[in-house]
Each structure stands twice: as C-alpha cells, then as structure tokens.
Design an enzyme around this catalytic site. Structure first.
Site, PDB file in Angstrom:
ATOM      1  CB  ILE A  35      -0.971   0.035   1.205  1.00 34.32           C
ATOM      2  CG1 ILE A  35      -0.219  -0.135   2.539  1.00 34.32           C
ATOM      3  CG2 ILE A  35      -2.049  -1.027   1.065  1.00 34.32           C
ATOM      4  CD1 ILE A  35      -1.117   0.003   3.773  1.00 34.32           C
ATOM      5  N   GLY A  36       2.178   1.108  -0.045  1.00 39.31           N
ATOM      6  CA  GLY A  36       3.047   2.275  -0.085  1.00 39.31           C
ATOM      7  C   GLY A  36       4.505   1.864  -0.071  1.00 39.31           C
ATOM      8  CG  ASN A  39      14.032   7.448   1.084  1.00 38.12           C
ATOM      9  OD1 ASN A  39      13.921   7.295  -0.128  1.00 38.12           O
ATOM     10  ND2 ASN A  39      14.072   8.635   1.659  1.00 38.12           N
ATOM     11  CG  PHE A  40      10.586   2.524   5.027  1.00 44.11           C
ATOM     12  CD1 PHE A  40       9.912   1.312   4.976  1.00 44.11           C
ATOM     13  CD2 PHE A  40       9.898   3.673   4.697  1.00 44.11           C
ATOM     14  CE1 PHE A  40       8.567   1.254   4.617  1.00 44.11           C
ATOM     15  CE2 PHE A  40       8.562   3.633   4.347  1.00 44.11           C
ATOM     16  CZ  PHE A  40       7.892   2.422   4.297  1.00 44.11           C
ATOM     17  N   GLY A  41      11.863   1.005   2.557  1.00 43.27           N
ATOM     18  CA  GLY A  41      11.404  -0.266   2.003  1.00 43.27           C
ATOM     19  C   GLY A  41       9.978  -0.121   1.526  1.00 43.27           C
ATOM     20  CD  GLU A  42       7.421  -4.228  -0.307  1.00 42.86           C
ATOM     21  OE1 GLU A  42       6.585  -5.151  -0.212  1.00 42.86           O
ATOM     22  OE2 GLU A  42       8.113  -4.027  -1.323  1.00 42.86           O
ATOM     23  CG  LEU A  43       2.746   0.922   4.770  1.00 45.73           C
ATOM     24  CD1 LEU A  43       3.368   0.719   6.148  1.00 45.73           C
ATOM     25  CD2 LEU A  43       2.093   2.300   4.689  1.00 45.73           C
ATOM     26  CG  ASP A 148      10.544  13.100   7.336  1.00 46.74           C
ATOM     27  OD1 ASP A 148      10.737  13.875   6.376  1.00 46.74           O
ATOM     28  OD2 ASP A 148      10.261  11.901   7.184  1.00 46.74           O
TER      29      ASP A 148
END
EC number: 2.7.11.1
Length: 276
Positions: A35-36, A39-43, A148
């Site tokens: 769903i998103g 920079n961290f990876g994915e949601l 942020d």
C-alpha cells in the site's frame, strides 16, 4: 483501535512464513498487499488473524545500507501512547526483512488537501495547527526532534474510528534525540551538517547546515501551514541540474522571501514564524 492480543516486542522465534506459504510477521500478523513505499522499504496492509483487525506493516530489507526501522521502533516505544502517536504492535524478522506492525490509519493531510482541491480554509489550517503544535510539543517532551515535517507524514484516524478527527504523526526514521541520554544535556551546536528532511518545508538553518533542534521542527510546521493557506510556496517548482543545486536554490529563495511576503494576509502566521 484495540490492541491485538499478540505480544509486542522482538520476535525470538524468527517466524517469517507459515507452512502454507502465507507471509507472516510473528504468530499473529498476515502480510497482505503493498500500500506504499519509501526510502525504508515498503508498506503492506496486514491482518491480525486473532482479532481480524487490519494493521500496517513496514518492511525493511535486512541488508539495507542505512537501516532505520529498529531505531524508529525504539523511538515509538520512547514516545509511548500519547495522543496522535500510532500504536506499535510488534517488531521482528519476516523472511529477508525486518518488520514493524503498526496501527492502520486513514488518509494524510496531503490526501485531504488534494480532496479539497488544494484549498484549506483559515479555520481548517488553524485547527490543524493546534493539533500539530501540541503533537510536536509532546514529541519534544520525550527528548526527540522529528526532522521530517511534510503533509504526507500526518494522518487522521480511519473513517468511523474514534480517532478519526485526531491527526497522527508517523515515520520517525529521521528523528533524533536532542538530549544526550548519558549526559542529560542538549546536543551541541554544530555546522556543516548534511540536509535532513523535506526541502520544501525544512527550516532555513537546516539549509545552512546547522544542527537541528526543536525550533527547526516548529519552523518547518510554519512553512507547511503556509503551504496549506497559499496552495503552494514561493520556492516550489525551481529548476536545477542536480539535487544539490535545487536544494541550494530552495534555501536561497527561502532566505530571500521576507516573512511578511510569505505570510501576506495572515499576520498571525508571520508572528508565529518570527517567534520560532
């Protein structure tokens, strides 16, 4: 949202999938569709199989060059259960990923801004400001600076949920402790720091490479409030050959824009930005 019955904490069993091939985080949480991403990876959308409640699952590759998910988890634990702080249900491994399971929230302020044809009334912006200044005050009270600020990082609760009108602050991957946990003193003033945050909203001192502190979070909020009131900011859409040059142009334009011009017709916002 009620807390699922699964244990919140590190997964010592190392589960990442079940025998049926369904990707799992810990014993409770089934990993669903994407769903998103960031920079961290994915949601991913997830589901607590014990309670049938939907959750959000952040996945970060274990081989990430700049891992931040575990630090973000630690910051969420440091923040606790304050108003507008998402609940964290679990942290642990999931196959080749580290996974953090969070409360599933509703749309972001940017989503709502788009839905409203990119126009918020003064009353709406002031209602947002009251919540977010309070939210940032709480974050700062836990010895953290956020670093942020952007509309995408502020989400209301899910429709029909009792927290639907509460603006939540998410994504603490760039947060930092401004009080040294050992000396209990404020971190020292430094210069020549790399830029951290979103250039559109960050403070002028951040562009100048100065160590961020609480005031920089508040200035960034002020820039975001003016974005909502104006529909755009004077330093949007600047062209440059490189990202570094673009950031430089944004910073130069911010410094060259008097507060009175930025906040024209909104004198209280000018007072706020001068104060912080």
């Amino acid at each position: 949202m009620a807390r699922p019955s699964g244990r919140l904490g590190h997964n010592t069993r190392g589960t990442g999938s079940s025998s049926s091939g369904v990707l799992m985080v810990g014993p409770n949480f089934r990993v669903g569709k994407k769903i998103g991403c960031g920079n961290f990876g994915e949601l991913r959308l997830g589901k607590n199989l014990y309670t049938n409640e939907y959750v959000a699952i952040k996945l970060e590759p274990m081989k990430s060059r700049a891992p931040q998910l575990h630090l973000e988890y630690r910051f969420y634990k440091q923040l606790g259960s304050g108003d507008g702080i998402p609940q964290v249900y679990y942290f642990g491994p999931c196959g080749k990923y580290n996974a953090m399971v969070l409360e599933l929230l509703g749309p972001s302020l940017e989503d709502l801004f788009d839905l409203c044809d990119r126009t918020f009334s003064l009353k709406t912006v002031l209602m947002i400001a009251i919540q977010l200044i309070s939210r940032m005050e709480y974050v700062h009270s836990k010895n953290l600076i956020y670093r942020d600020v952007k509309p995408e990082n502020f989400l209301i609760g899910r429709p029909g949920n009792k927290t639907q009108q509460v603006i939540h602050i998410i994504d603490f991957g760039l947060a930092k402790e401004y009080i040294d946990p050992e000396t209990k003193k404020h971190i020292p003033y430094r210069e020549h720091k790399s830029l951290t945050g979103t250039a559109r909203y960050m403070s002028i001192n951040t562009h100048l490479g100065k160590e961020q502190s609480r005031r920089d979070d508040l200035e960034a909020l002020g820039h975001m409030f003016m974005y909502f009131l104006r529909g755009s900011l004077p330093w949007q859409g600047l062209k440059a050959d490189t990202l570094k040059e673009r950031y430089q142009k944004i910073g130069d334009t911010k410094r060259a824009t008097p507060i009175e011009v930025l906040c024209e017709n909104f004198p209280e916002m000018a007072t706020y930005l001068r104060y912080v």
